[in-house]
Design a protein around this motif. Structure first.
Motif, PDB file in Angstrom:
ATOM      1  N   ILE A 128     -49.693  98.189  14.799  1.00 28.10           N
ATOM      2  CA  ILE A 128     -48.905  98.228  13.467  1.00 28.10           C
ATOM      3  C   ILE A 128     -49.712  99.025  12.489  1.00 28.10           C
ATOM      4  N   PRO A 129     -49.298 100.421  12.055  1.00 27.89           N
ATOM      5  CA  PRO A 129     -49.855 101.055  11.291  1.00 27.89           C
ATOM      6  C   PRO A 129     -49.780 100.405   9.816  1.00 27.89           C
ATOM      7  N   ALA A 130     -50.772 100.541   8.921  1.00 27.39           N
ATOM      8  CA  ALA A 130     -50.416  99.990   7.570  1.00 27.39           C
ATOM      9  C   ALA A 130     -51.135 100.765   6.530  1.00 27.39           C
ATOM     10  N   LEU A 131     -50.899 100.531   5.383  1.00 33.19           N
ATOM     11  CA  LEU A 131     -51.207 100.973   4.137  1.00 33.19           C
ATOM     12  C   LEU A 131     -52.104  99.761   3.237  1.00 33.19           C
ATOM     13  N   ASN A 132     -52.633 100.389   2.376  1.00 29.43           N
ATOM     14  CA  ASN A 132     -53.146  99.254   1.412  1.00 29.43           C
ATOM     15  C   ASN A 132     -52.451  98.317   0.919  1.00 29.43           C
ATOM     16  N   ALA A 133     -50.982  98.586   0.579  1.00 35.86           N
ATOM     17  CA  ALA A 133     -50.058  97.915   0.212  1.00 35.86           C
ATOM     18  C   ALA A 133     -49.405  96.739   1.232  1.00 35.86           C
TER      19      ALA A 133
ATOM     20  N   ILE B 112     -59.430 106.253  29.273  1.00 32.88           N
ATOM     21  CA  ILE B 112     -59.934 106.377  27.947  1.00 32.88           C
ATOM     22  C   ILE B 112     -58.792 106.428  27.124  1.00 32.88           C
ATOM     23  N   VAL B 113     -58.436 105.502  26.101  1.00 33.92           N
ATOM     24  CA  VAL B 113     -57.426 105.452  25.038  1.00 33.92           C
ATOM     25  C   VAL B 113     -57.794 105.844  23.610  1.00 33.92           C
ATOM     26  N   THR B 114     -57.348 106.925  23.146  1.00 32.34           N
ATOM     27  CA  THR B 114     -57.920 107.403  21.743  1.00 32.34           C
ATOM     28  C   THR B 114     -56.675 107.334  20.853  1.00 32.34           C
ATOM     29  N   LEU B 115     -57.101 106.587  19.644  1.00 29.20           N
ATOM     30  CA  LEU B 115     -56.082 106.443  18.761  1.00 29.20           C
ATOM     31  C   LEU B 115     -56.585 107.082  17.281  1.00 29.20           C
ATOM     32  N   ARG B 116     -56.046 108.136  16.900  1.00 25.81           N
ATOM     33  CA  ARG B 116     -56.554 108.681  15.725  1.00 25.81           C
ATOM     34  C   ARG B 116     -55.671 108.355  14.476  1.00 25.81           C
ATOM     35  N   ILE B 117     -56.541 107.653  13.676  1.00 26.02           N
ATOM     36  CA  ILE B 117     -55.839 106.948  12.546  1.00 26.02           C
ATOM     37  C   ILE B 117     -55.892 107.938  11.326  1.00 26.02           C
ATOM     38  N   PRO B 118     -54.927 108.369  10.779  1.00 28.43           N
ATOM     39  CA  PRO B 118     -54.994 109.248   9.704  1.00 28.43           C
ATOM     40  C   PRO B 118     -55.538 108.591   8.366  1.00 28.43           C
ATOM     41  N   GLN B 119     -56.201 109.322   7.362  1.00 27.41           N
ATOM     42  CA  GLN B 119     -56.756 108.801   6.385  1.00 27.41           C
ATOM     43  C   GLN B 119     -55.848 108.185   5.455  1.00 27.41           C
ATOM     44  N   GLY B 120     -56.264 107.089   4.980  1.00 28.70           N
ATOM     45  CA  GLY B 120     -55.412 106.115   3.985  1.00 28.70           C
ATOM     46  C   GLY B 120     -54.536 105.027   4.922  1.00 28.70           C
ATOM     47  N   PHE B 121     -54.823 105.145   6.286  1.00 26.90           N
ATOM     48  CA  PHE B 121     -54.181 104.086   7.137  1.00 26.90           C
ATOM     49  C   PHE B 121     -55.289 103.251   7.896  1.00 26.90           C
ATOM     50  N   TRP B 122     -54.771 102.077   8.197  1.00 29.03           N
ATOM     51  CA  TRP B 122     -55.433 101.157   8.859  1.00 29.03           C
ATOM     52  C   TRP B 122     -54.583 100.678  10.053  1.00 29.03           C
ATOM     53  N   ILE B 123     -55.256 100.164  11.134  1.00 23.86           N
ATOM     54  CA  ILE B 123     -54.492  99.320  12.052  1.00 23.86           C
ATOM     55  C   ILE B 123     -55.085  97.983  12.347  1.00 23.86           C
ATOM     56  N   ALA B 124     -54.667  97.032  12.475  1.00 19.13           N
ATOM     57  CA  ALA B 124     -55.459  95.417  12.854  1.00 19.13           C
ATOM     58  C   ALA B 124     -55.821  95.562  14.048  1.00 19.13           C
ATOM     59  N   ALA B 125     -57.258  94.950  14.106  1.00 17.98           N
ATOM     60  CA  ALA B 125     -57.892  94.959  15.474  1.00 17.98           C
ATOM     61  C   ALA B 125     -57.775  93.796  16.223  1.00 17.98           C
ATOM     62  N   SER B 126     -56.857  92.634  15.757  1.00 13.94           N
ATOM     63  CA  SER B 126     -56.727  91.387  16.421  1.00 13.94           C
ATOM     64  C   SER B 126     -55.913  91.692  17.849  1.00 13.94           C
ATOM     65  N   THR B 127     -56.264  90.716  18.841  1.00 15.19           N
ATOM     66  CA  THR B 127     -55.598  91.236  20.313  1.00 15.19           C
ATOM     67  C   THR B 127     -53.996  91.161  20.154  1.00 15.19           C
ATOM     68  N   HIS B 128     -53.393  90.131  19.100  1.00 15.85           N
ATOM     69  CA  HIS B 128     -51.874  90.267  18.936  1.00 15.85           C
ATOM     70  C   HIS B 128     -51.552  91.230  18.368  1.00 15.85           C
ATOM     71  N   ALA B 129     -52.176  92.195  17.555  1.00 16.24           N
ATOM     72  CA  ALA B 129     -51.563  93.197  16.714  1.00 16.24           C
ATOM     73  C   ALA B 129     -51.676  94.713  17.457  1.00 16.24           C
ATOM     74  N   THR B 130     -52.968  94.729  18.035  1.00 14.88           N
ATOM     75  CA  THR B 130     -53.069  96.001  18.740  1.00 14.88           C
ATOM     76  C   THR B 130     -53.316  95.706  20.287  1.00 14.88           C
ATOM     77  N   ARG B 131     -52.517  96.220  21.086  1.00 16.86           N
ATOM     78  CA  ARG B 131     -52.453  95.926  22.490  1.00 16.86           C
ATOM     79  C   ARG B 131     -52.341  96.885  23.417  1.00 16.86           C
ATOM     80  N   ILE B 132     -53.132  97.072  24.522  1.00 16.82           N
ATOM     81  CA  ILE B 132     -52.993  97.980  25.471  1.00 16.82           C
ATOM     82  C   ILE B 132     -52.758  97.242  26.863  1.00 16.82           C
ATOM     83  N   THR B 133     -51.469  97.477  27.406  1.00 19.88           N
ATOM     84  CA  THR B 133     -50.894  96.763  28.574  1.00 19.88           C
ATOM     85  C   THR B 133     -50.686  97.772  29.683  1.00 19.88           C
ATOM     86  N   PRO B 134     -51.591  97.898  30.564  1.00 15.55           N
ATOM     87  CA  PRO B 134     -51.309  98.674  31.962  1.00 15.55           C
ATOM     88  C   PRO B 134     -49.998  98.039  32.790  1.00 15.55           C
ATOM     89  N   ILE B 135     -49.307  98.882  33.075  1.00 19.15           N
ATOM     90  CA  ILE B 135     -48.066  98.538  34.038  1.00 19.15           C
ATOM     91  C   ILE B 135     -48.624  98.265  35.385  1.00 19.15           C
TER      92      ILE B 135
END
Length: 606
Positions: free
Chosen positions: A141-146, A58-81
């Motif tokens: 990739i963390p991001a703000l509105n700008a 179980i991988v938990t990502l807690r994103i702060p208020q005002g932030f977002w991360i892209a959901a596309s597979t090239h932007a957010t990746r989880i790769t097991p070794i």
């Protein structure tokens, strides 16, 4: 047409106007504020598994208020070794939101709040009992509105799991499911308060938000209510040397408008310096970027030798319902005795250079309509009233005055002129953000109709067409970004005032030459630039990226019949210190027929 592949000549070197040297010198004194804005944890669904059994991480990502991360597979990746004991399946993510961020650049799938991803795996039937460490590499990739911040690429996260004999082997129907939850309103990226010894505590002073100065500045920076920003004082040296403006040395103090994440959204700077051509100089500048596609800049300067400047620029594409209207405004009123003129056309030489005082009043106003994402259309008007006089007294022994050179007496506009015009055009903006973009396409087309309203009139009316194209390509981690640029200016007459002709040279085009080096009826410019993110470091509490970017610029001005002189092909290197997504310090060095030239400054980087 002669192709100019320049040899290296060091007969003249210049470097940019502002160097925030204290950013580097004091960088080790400050704590990271936005290094890891997303809290990430990894744990097994069950701490004990059996050979042949199915389970999951179980991988938990807690994103702060005002932030977002892209959901596309090239932007957010989880790769097991890779591991012979555990056979992993592709990660499973919850359903994302669809949001229009950054504004005016279309919609994308994003995650906010708490995101629970699941990585299923099967334990090898022949797994030996014992404790195992599992490592996941996570890219996001963390991001703000700008816009987006720096990429977190393949960051390792580990967890422990124990394999035991007995039971299991039949699968586990109770695997966890991907999920999303909100985070508390107070889950924010919070700045660490800096504890500095004297005198550094006064040089980098953080103002109390209850005092009058921050309240005034937040109004000046057009911050909304509950902005969560603070004002920080930064003392900086002012060091500069350009071919046109000469050497400068002084000190400045800046009042920075800073978010809790360490992102600069504005600055008010006062500076005092001595310039070798203009003498003692006092200046101020205010820059603010309250929101994506909403920014302004005002600068003023006065010197003892004729230099008087006031410039204002504002862009606001956030007006009306759903931000479907906007405007861009530029207003200038200045007198600068350090301008240079070498003649018209691409065959001019550095030895032909003369000096004059450029007096100008004018600007432009474009009104925008944004009917759909990515596209905007505009109409507007412009005016330029220019007078040409003798230049700086301190340059009299180095260059002849332009108005005294007999060869230039018949140059259109050499006695000044007033130009009034109307323009219309459109913009396609498919970049991932307005400033410091890393991917996407930008294209702008402008058509102008201009009138010379003053006398004498070398020509009464003329038209002009301009195109600008940029294409960005980047790797997944944005460590490398390739930028391809092209622009073309076509004018219907070659008898227009020289100051309004197509021009090349300066920070944004043909960087091997200083501003206004070439004037001509038409101009063509192209550039290929490879940007490499060499370092990510916190400087004075601000997260900064250092990019190294080799480039090749090429282009020339020409008339309706042929190219005159040499077609310039100029290699160079750019250093970019960026506080993403808004502000950056750019330093360019390039080799051209005039030698090695450096340009640069603090700006909103393209």
């Amino acid at each position: 047409m002669k192709l100019n592949l320049p040899s290296v000549s060091l007969k003249r070197m210049t470097f940019p106007a502002f160097l925030f040297a204290s950013l580097v010198f004091f960088s080790g004194l400050f704590a990271q504020t936005v290094e890891n804005p997303v809290q990430i944890s990894v744990k097994p669904a069950s701490p004990v598994v059996h050979p042949g059994e199915q389970s999951a991480l179980i991988v938990t990502l807690r994103i702060p208020q005002g932030f977002w991360i892209a959901a596309s597979t090239h932007a957010t990746r989880i790769t097991p070794i890779a591991d012979q004991v555990f056979q992993f399946q592709p990660p499973r993510f919850p359903r994302p939101d669809v949001a229009g961020v950054p504004v005016h650049l279309g919609t994308r799938q994003v995650y906010t709040g708490e995101v629970q991803a699941v990585v299923p795996f099967t334990v090898s039937p022949g797994a030996a009992p014992g404790a195992y460490t599992i490592t996941l590499e996570i890219t996001y990739i963390p991001a703000l509105n700008a816009g987006e911040l720096s990429t977190h690429f393949k960051e390792p996260y580990t967890t422990r799991i124990r394999v035991v004999f007995g039971g299991g082997g039949g699968g586990n129907p109770g695997l966890p499911q991907p999920a999303r939850r909100p985070v508390p309103p107070d889950f924010l990226v919070k700045e660490r308060k800096l504890q500095l010894p004297a005198p550094l505590s006064s040089m980098f002073y953080t103002w109390s938000e209850q005092s009058a100065v921050p309240r005034f500045l937040h109004r000046l920076f057009i911050d909304p209510p509950n902005h969560g920003k603070h004002i920080q004082t930064v003392w900086t040296p002012v060091v500069g040397s350009t071919e046109n403006n000469g050497q400068s040395l002084g000190m400045g103090v800046a009042l920075m408008n800073v978010t809790r994440e360490g992102i600069m959204t504005g600055t008010l700077q006062f500076r005092g310096l001595y310039n070798e051509y203009a003498g003692a100089t006092a200046g101020m500048e205010v820059i603010s970027c309250p929101a994506a596609y909403f920014n302004y800049r005002f600068s003023a300067e006065i010197s003892e030798d004729k230099n008087r400047q006031a410039r204002f620029h504002m862009e606001n594409l956030t007006l009306g319902k759903n931000d479907r209207f906007g405007f861009e405004l530029q207003a200038n009123a200045f007198q600068d005795p350090r301008y240079r003129f070498s003649g018209l056309g691409g065959a001019t030489n550095e030895e032909d250079q003369t000096n004059y005082t450029h007096e100008e009043f004018g600007g432009f106003l474009d009104v925008y309509w944004l009917p759909v994402n990515h596209w905007r259309f505009f109409v507007g008007g412009r005016i330029r009233s220019v007078d040409v006089k003798r230049g700086a007294d301190r340059l009299a022994d180095d260059f002849p005055y332009t108005v005294d050179v007999a060869a230039f007496r018949n140059v259109p506009g050499i006695d000044g002129a007033t130009v009034v015009g109307q323009e219309a055009g459109f913009v396609y903006d498919g970049r991932n953000q307005e400033f410091t973009p890393s991917r996407g396409t930008y294209f702008k087309f402008t058509a102008e109709f201009n009138q010379v309203t003053s006398s004498p009139k070398p020509v009464s009316t003329y038209g002009r067409f301009r195109t600008e194209f940029r294409r960005y390509f980047s790797t997944v981690d944005k460590r490398y970004t390739l930028l391809v640029r092209n622009s073309l200016t076509f004018t219907t007459s070659e008898k227009i005032p020289f100051f309004d002709q197509a021009t090349l040279g300066g920070l944004e085009n043909l960087r091997a030459f200083d501003l206004g080096r070439f004037y001509g009826q038409h101009a063509v410019f192209g550039s290929v630039e490879l940007r490499y993110q060499a370092m990510h470091k916190v400087m004075m509490g601000f997260p900064m990226d250092l990019e190294v970017a080799p480039f090749v610029d090429f282009g020339q001005v020409f008339n309706s019949t042929d190219f005159e002189g040499e077609f310039n092909v100029n290699p160079g290197l750019s250093l970019r210190v960026l506080n993403k997504p808004n502000i950056g310090l750019i330093v360019n060095g390039a080799v051209g027929q005039d030698g090695v030239i450096f340009t640069g400054g603090v700006d909103f980087p393209f």
